[in-house]
Design an enzyme around this catalytic site. Structure first.
Site, mmCIF file in Angstrom:
data_model
loop_
_atom_site.group_PDB
_atom_site.id
_atom_site.type_symbol
_atom_site.label_atom_id
_atom_site.label_comp_id
_atom_site.label_asym_id
_atom_site.label_seq_id
_atom_site.Cartn_x
_atom_site.Cartn_y
_atom_site.Cartn_z
ATOM 1 N N HIS A 184 0.824 -1.205 0.000
ATOM 2 C CA HIS A 184 0.000 0.000 0.000
ATOM 3 C C HIS A 184 0.859 1.256 0.000
ATOM 4 C CE1 HIS A 184 0.645 1.313 4.222
ATOM 5 N NE2 HIS A 184 0.697 0.020 4.511
ATOM 6 N N CYS A 198 2.774 -4.636 6.771
ATOM 7 C CA CYS A 198 2.544 -4.399 5.344
ATOM 8 C C CYS A 198 3.838 -4.005 4.638
ATOM 9 C CB CYS A 198 1.506 -3.302 5.154
ATOM 10 S SG CYS A 198 -0.180 -3.798 5.573
#
Length: 226
Positions: A184, A198
């Site tokens: 992301h 992440c």
């Protein structure tokens, strides 16, 4: 009548010229502009380090690409171009894929080098700077968790074309490949692991990923540490 002896001519010693000191080239960094920056951007692009459109202006996107080649070369990660980074550029340093020919198209996330690579049949076609799990413990709702990015073979299973306001922070245009773990966009992509798990890339990079369909649903994602 004898002639007078002629005087022996004298010669002055030749003065040694004082060497001219050449100032070392100025480091290229955020805010630098001009032909040297343009050449840097074009070289990064040639080597597969995505840094947007070459415009002769050293901004955040160029800094991310410089961090990526510094990681690939195993040198200091400061996002500026000094002698060591220039040497890596001149030598054409590129990361290598773990997958082999015949593996098809996939994304590889190298946790040790902190690089995200787009790979086709074992050849790296594009590289991004990334920041993955910090491997530090954090507390959420009274429970302690480890901020790690698990290794393994996964696939992109869902995506959000917008901002996901997660319990641990915002995820910009996330592409999930392992439960709640995603690639992301983020405004902060340092040269070291810093996320809750992440794989962060810059907002500009995730916009490029979406615009060029670099990470569609079902894309294989391989995460490894060595």
């Amino acid at each position: 009548m004898s002639e007078s002896p002629s005087a022996t001519p004298t010669t002055s010693p030749t003065a040694t010229p004082t060497p001219t000191k050449t100032a070392p080239p100025e480091k290229l960094k955020i805010g630098s502009k001009g032909p040297a920056v343009l050449a840097l951007q074009q070289r990064l692009t040639d080597l597969g380090y995505w840094n947007g459109k070459a415009d002769g202006k050293f901004g955040g996107t160029t800094q991310q690409a410089v961090l990526a080649i510094q990681k690939a070369a195993g040198i200091g990660r400061d996002g500026t171009v000094g002698p060591k980074t220039q040497k890596a550029l001149d030598a054409g340093v590129r990361p290598t894929a773990k997958s082999k020919a015949g593996s098809g198209y996939l994304v590889e996330i190298n946790l040790k080098k902190q690089l995200l690579m787009f790979v086709k049949d074992g050849q790296v076609v594009a590289t991004l700077n990334t920041s993955t799990g910090s491997n530090e413990h954090y507390v959420y709702q009274g429970q302690t968790y480890l901020a790690d990015t698990p290794t393994g073979h996964f696939k992109v299973s869902r995506q959000i074309d917008g901002v996901r306001h997660g319990p641990l922070g915002d995820l910009f245009r996330p592409k999930y490949f392992n439960g709640g773990i995603a690639v992301h966009g983020s405004p902060s992509i340092p040269g070291y692991p810093a996320s809750h798990g992440c794989a962060r890339v810059s907002n500009a990079a995730i916009n490029w990923i979406w615009a060029t369909d670099k990470l569609p649903l079902k894309t294989k994602v391989w995460v490894y540490s060595s």
